[in-house]
Design a protein around this motif. Structure first.
Motif, PDB file in Angstrom:
ATOM      1  N   HIS A   1      10.311 -29.285  -2.188  1.00 46.71           N
ATOM      2  CA  HIS A   1      11.546 -28.564  -1.885  1.00 46.71           C
ATOM      3  C   HIS A   1      12.226 -28.028  -3.154  1.00 46.71           C
ATOM      4  O   HIS A   1      12.978 -27.059  -3.083  1.00 46.71           O
ATOM      5  N   ASN A   2      12.006 -28.689  -4.276  1.00 46.07           N
ATOM      6  CA  ASN A   2      12.605 -28.295  -5.563  1.00 46.07           C
ATOM      7  C   ASN A   2      14.120 -28.130  -5.471  1.00 46.07           C
ATOM      8  O   ASN A   2      14.713 -27.261  -6.113  1.00 46.07           O
ATOM      9  N   LEU A   3      14.758 -28.967  -4.686  1.00 49.45           N
ATOM     10  CA  LEU A   3      16.208 -28.865  -4.534  1.00 49.45           C
ATOM     11  C   LEU A   3      16.967 -29.366  -5.754  1.00 49.45           C
ATOM     12  O   LEU A   3      18.155 -29.081  -5.909  1.00 49.45           O
ATOM     13  N   ASP A   4      16.291 -30.111  -6.613  1.00 49.32           N
ATOM     14  CA  ASP A   4      16.965 -30.582  -7.816  1.00 49.32           C
ATOM     15  C   ASP A   4      17.305 -29.443  -8.772  1.00 49.32           C
ATOM     16  O   ASP A   4      18.089 -29.619  -9.700  1.00 49.32           O
ATOM     17  N   ARG A   5      16.742 -28.247  -8.520  1.00 46.65           N
ATOM     18  CA  ARG A   5      17.037 -27.128  -9.423  1.00 46.65           C
ATOM     19  C   ARG A   5      18.522 -26.793  -9.419  1.00 46.65           C
ATOM     20  O   ARG A   5      19.057 -26.328 -10.434  1.00 46.65           O
ATOM     21  N   HIS A   6      19.197 -27.019  -8.299  1.00 46.07           N
ATOM     22  CA  HIS A   6      20.620 -26.676  -8.243  1.00 46.07           C
ATOM     23  C   HIS A   6      21.423 -27.539  -9.220  1.00 46.07           C
ATOM     24  O   HIS A   6      22.243 -27.021  -9.978  1.00 46.07           O
ATOM     25  N   TRP A   7      21.187 -28.856  -9.187  1.00 44.97           N
ATOM     26  CA  TRP A   7      21.902 -29.726 -10.121  1.00 44.97           C
ATOM     27  C   TRP A   7      21.480 -29.432 -11.551  1.00 44.97           C
ATOM     28  O   TRP A   7      22.328 -29.373 -12.451  1.00 44.97           O
ATOM     29  N   ARG A   8      20.179 -29.241 -11.774  1.00 40.71           N
ATOM     30  CA  ARG A   8      19.717 -28.938 -13.130  1.00 40.71           C
ATOM     31  C   ARG A   8      20.336 -27.647 -13.650  1.00 40.71           C
ATOM     32  O   ARG A   8      20.744 -27.559 -14.817  1.00 40.71           O
ATOM     33  N   ASN A   9      20.408 -26.641 -12.796  1.00 37.05           N
ATOM     34  CA  ASN A   9      21.020 -25.378 -13.209  1.00 37.05           C
ATOM     35  C   ASN A   9      22.494 -25.552 -13.529  1.00 37.05           C
ATOM     36  O   ASN A   9      23.002 -25.037 -14.532  1.00 37.05           O
ATOM     37  N   ALA A  10      23.192 -26.290 -12.657  1.00 33.36           N
ATOM     38  CA  ALA A  10      24.626 -26.514 -12.876  1.00 33.36           C
ATOM     39  C   ALA A  10      24.873 -27.328 -14.143  1.00 33.36           C
ATOM     40  O   ALA A  10      25.734 -26.982 -14.963  1.00 33.36           O
ATOM     41  N   ARG A  11      24.095 -28.398 -14.305  1.00 32.30           N
ATOM     42  CA  ARG A  11      24.321 -29.251 -15.478  1.00 32.30           C
ATOM     43  C   ARG A  11      24.030 -28.495 -16.767  1.00 32.30           C
ATOM     44  O   ARG A  11      24.742 -28.660 -17.782  1.00 32.30           O
ATOM     45  N   THR A  12      23.014 -27.664 -16.762  1.00 31.82           N
ATOM     46  CA  THR A  12      22.662 -26.892 -17.961  1.00 31.82           C
ATOM     47  C   THR A  12      23.712 -25.838 -18.258  1.00 31.82           C
ATOM     48  O   THR A  12      24.208 -25.732 -19.386  1.00 31.82           O
ATOM     49  N   HIS A  13      24.066 -25.047 -17.258  1.00 36.68           N
ATOM     50  CA  HIS A  13      24.992 -23.944 -17.528  1.00 36.68           C
ATOM     51  C   HIS A  13      26.398 -24.418 -17.833  1.00 36.68           C
ATOM     52  O   HIS A  13      27.095 -23.828 -18.661  1.00 36.68           O
ATOM     53  N   THR A  14      26.865 -25.490 -17.188  1.00 33.33           N
ATOM     54  CA  THR A  14      28.233 -25.959 -17.428  1.00 33.33           C
ATOM     55  C   THR A  14      28.412 -26.579 -18.800  1.00 33.33           C
ATOM     56  O   THR A  14      29.547 -26.874 -19.201  1.00 33.33           O
ATOM     57  N   LEU A  15      27.337 -26.754 -19.537  1.00 33.77           N
ATOM     58  CA  LEU A  15      27.442 -27.241 -20.916  1.00 33.77           C
ATOM     59  C   LEU A  15      27.764 -26.116 -21.898  1.00 33.77           C
ATOM     60  O   LEU A  15      27.899 -26.366 -23.097  1.00 33.77           O
ATOM     61  N   HIS A  16      27.912 -24.889 -21.391  1.00 34.14           N
ATOM     62  CA  HIS A  16      28.187 -23.745 -22.275  1.00 34.14           C
ATOM     63  C   HIS A  16      29.363 -24.029 -23.196  1.00 34.14           C
ATOM     64  O   HIS A  16      29.323 -23.744 -24.391  1.00 34.14           O
ATOM     65  N   ASP A  17      30.451 -24.559 -22.652  1.00 37.07           N
ATOM     66  CA  ASP A  17      31.547 -25.078 -23.463  1.00 37.07           C
ATOM     67  C   ASP A  17      32.230 -26.176 -22.655  1.00 37.07           C
ATOM     68  O   ASP A  17      32.265 -26.123 -21.434  1.00 37.07           O
ATOM     69  N   PRO A  18      32.771 -27.201 -23.315  1.00 37.83           N
ATOM     70  CA  PRO A  18      33.183 -28.425 -22.620  1.00 37.83           C
ATOM     71  C   PRO A  18      34.410 -28.248 -21.731  1.00 37.83           C
ATOM     72  O   PRO A  18      35.462 -27.778 -22.176  1.00 37.83           O
ATOM     73  N   VAL A  19      34.278 -28.665 -20.463  1.00 33.78           N
ATOM     74  CA  VAL A  19      35.380 -28.539 -19.522  1.00 33.78           C
ATOM     75  C   VAL A  19      36.550 -29.435 -19.909  1.00 33.78           C
ATOM     76  O   VAL A  19      37.697 -29.160 -19.549  1.00 33.78           O
ATOM     77  N   ARG A  20      36.281 -30.516 -20.686  1.00 29.88           N
ATOM     78  CA  ARG A  20      37.382 -31.383 -21.101  1.00 29.88           C
ATOM     79  C   ARG A  20      38.422 -30.622 -21.909  1.00 29.88           C
ATOM     80  O   ARG A  20      39.611 -30.955 -21.878  1.00 29.88           O
ATOM     81  N   TRP A  21      37.992 -29.575 -22.625  1.00 30.41           N
ATOM     82  CA  TRP A  21      38.938 -28.778 -23.397  1.00 30.41           C
ATOM     83  C   TRP A  21      39.691 -27.792 -22.513  1.00 30.41           C
ATOM     84  O   TRP A  21      40.756 -27.293 -22.899  1.00 30.41           O
ATOM     85  N   LYS A  22      39.165 -27.497 -21.334  1.00 27.64           N
ATOM     86  CA  LYS A  22      39.917 -26.685 -20.383  1.00 27.64           C
ATOM     87  C   LYS A  22      41.154 -27.455 -19.917  1.00 27.64           C
ATOM     88  O   LYS A  22      42.247 -26.897 -19.837  1.00 27.64           O
ATOM     89  N   TYR A  23      40.950 -28.732 -19.580  1.00 20.75           N
ATOM     90  CA  TYR A  23      42.081 -29.555 -19.169  1.00 20.75           C
ATOM     91  C   TYR A  23      43.163 -29.573 -20.250  1.00 20.75           C
ATOM     92  O   TYR A  23      44.359 -29.460 -19.967  1.00 20.75           O
ATOM     93  N   HIS A  24      42.741 -29.715 -21.498  1.00 18.33           N
ATOM     94  CA  HIS A  24      43.698 -29.772 -22.606  1.00 18.33           C
ATOM     95  C   HIS A  24      44.463 -28.466 -22.720  1.00 18.33           C
ATOM     96  O   HIS A  24      45.694 -28.453 -22.864  1.00 18.33           O
ATOM     97  N   ALA A  25      43.747 -27.338 -22.664  1.00 19.39           N
ATOM     98  CA  ALA A  25      44.394 -26.032 -22.801  1.00 19.39           C
ATOM     99  C   ALA A  25      45.382 -25.789 -21.661  1.00 19.39           C
ATOM    100  O   ALA A  25      46.497 -25.281 -21.877  1.00 19.39           O
TER     101      ALA A  25
END
Length: 417
Positions: free
Chosen positions: A376-400
């Motif tokens: 089924h290769n359904l793990d691609r969704h999580w892998r894609n999300a985890r990879t792309h969301t590392l572009h810049d840290p969301v923790r700094w969004k909360y701070h801003a």
């Protein structure tokens, strides 16, 4: 794809790839047409997205259809022949394509970024030339980020005057060069002799430029986000555009770049959510203690789907709001309008990050053990999300966001917010 060495290109002629095989490209007229075309393409791209990810089959044919559809030209301003769509429409187009295939959805992100930089900082002659090339089907890639620097925004790649003639020479090495593998032009961030960052737009087949398909990330596997090596690459003076100045004054460049990232994550979340619902409806078995015949009637599963749906719709609403504020900042750029747009996009990025990861994980929790099978290769969704969301840290969004509302502090102006 065969690579050939050719003479340096000037702004008076198209790159060799475009000149050799001109594309027949549709012209999108307005926002509604852009959204309709994106929906049709996304359905097409979804058909073999699991196969492309599993085999790392690069989407050359899909990208060709994507470009020929006219969608890569929708941000070209109306006065130059484009549709000049809103930023909200651009975000929804990217989210829609990403819901069909997350990798394909990411590939043109830097293309649109380059078009926007030309729009904001380009000369009139640069706008006329490059916008027409885009409308004719040329693709921009990217060679911005580098490895081995102190921070992700530091650059070492140099731009020096050509001692043998007019123009400049570029030397350096880039990574995360999403789209460069597929491009006709490679916009490259460089440091000039005064230490100022510029953007040099280099033909994909320029002598001395080598694109290496060495992206090995476990997600976004077919984006081609590998290396670009510049060895004494010539670039004419009229292909260099100010980069740093797009951030030293208030412009929409930063939030425009970031809203695309939010849209990619939203699209990945939609894909995982769609597959979750389909699997639970058609394949999953109910837990023995639920007392029901269908997994879809399990009350605890229903509750979890409801919670995830709310998160997804909230992310969509914040993305739409952010688009409106980026449009407002572009229409009347000021310290206040650009800061407001940047914060709105940061809010959207928080939720799109969280829901993309949650959807990719909840899929397995609710669909059950069958959903983990490799077929089924359904793990691609999580892998894609985890990879792309590392572009810049969301923790700094909360701070801003918190610093803006609590202390009245405007966020920094750069592409990573």
């Amino acid at each position: 794809m065969t690579q050939t060495a050719t003479a340096p290109t000037t702004l008076d002629s198209p790159p060799p790839s475009a000149a050799a095989a001109p594309r027949i490209v549709a012209r999108i007229r307005d926002d509604a047409e852009a959204l309709a075309v994106a929906r049709r393409l996304a359905e097409d791209f979804a058909q073999e997205s699991a196969l492309r990810d599993r085999e790392r089959k690069l989407p050359w044919d899909e990208l060709d259809r994507y470009v020929r559809s006219g969608l890569w030209g929708i941000t070209v301003p109306k006065q130059y022949g484009g549709a000049g769509v809103s930023y909200g429409t651009l975000a929804e187009v990217i989210a829609t394509i990403s819901s069909g295939d997350g990798s394909i959805g990411q590939i043109p992100q830097n293309h649109f970024y380059a078009v926007e930089l030309i729009r904001v900082n380009g000369s009139e002659s640069q706008k006329r030339f490059f916008f027409e090339r885009v409308l004719q089907g040329d693709r921009f890639g990217n060679a911005l980020a580098e490895l081995g620097t102190k921070t992700s925004h530091d650059r070492k790649t140099s731009l020096a005057r050509d001692t043998a003639g007019p123009g400049y020479r570029i030397n350096g090495r880039k990574f995360y060069a999403t789209g460069a593998l597929y491009a006709d032009w490679v916009p490259t961030s460089v440091i000039d002799e005064a230490g100022v960052q510029q953007l040099a737009i280099v033909p994909r087949h320029a002598p001395g430029l080598t694109i290496i398909d060495d992206w090995s990330g476990f997600g976004q596997r077919t984006t081609g986000s590998g290396s670009a090596v510049f060895e004494n690459v010539h670039v004419p003076a009229d292909a260099v555009i100010g980069f740093a100045s797009a951030f030293t004054r208030p412009t929409q460049i930063g939030p425009m770049a970031q809203i695309q990232h939010a849209a990619i994550d939203l699209g990945i979340a939609r894909a995982a959510y769609r597959d979750l619902l389909e699997f639970v409806r058609t394949r999953s078995r109910p837990w023995i203690d639920s007392g029901v015949e269908r997994a879809g009637d399990d009350p605890l599963t229903i509750r979890e789907v409801g919670d995830l749906t709310i998160q997804l719709h909230a992310a969509e609403a914040l993305l739409q709001r952010a688009g409106r504020l980026v449009d407002a900042a572009a229409a009347e750029p000021s310290e206040a309008s650009v800061a407001e747009a940047s914060i709105a996009v940061a809010e959207a990025r928080v939720l799109t990050t969280e829901v993309s990861l949650a959807a990719g994980s909840k899929l397995f929790e609710l669909a059950g053990s069958q959903s983990t099978l490799a077929e089924h290769n359904l793990d691609r969704h999580w892998r894609n999300a985890r990879t792309h969301t590392l572009h810049d840290p969301v923790r700094w969004k909360y701070h801003a966001i918190g610093n803006y509302y609590l202390n009245g502090k405007n966020p920094p102006r750069h592409g990573a917010l």
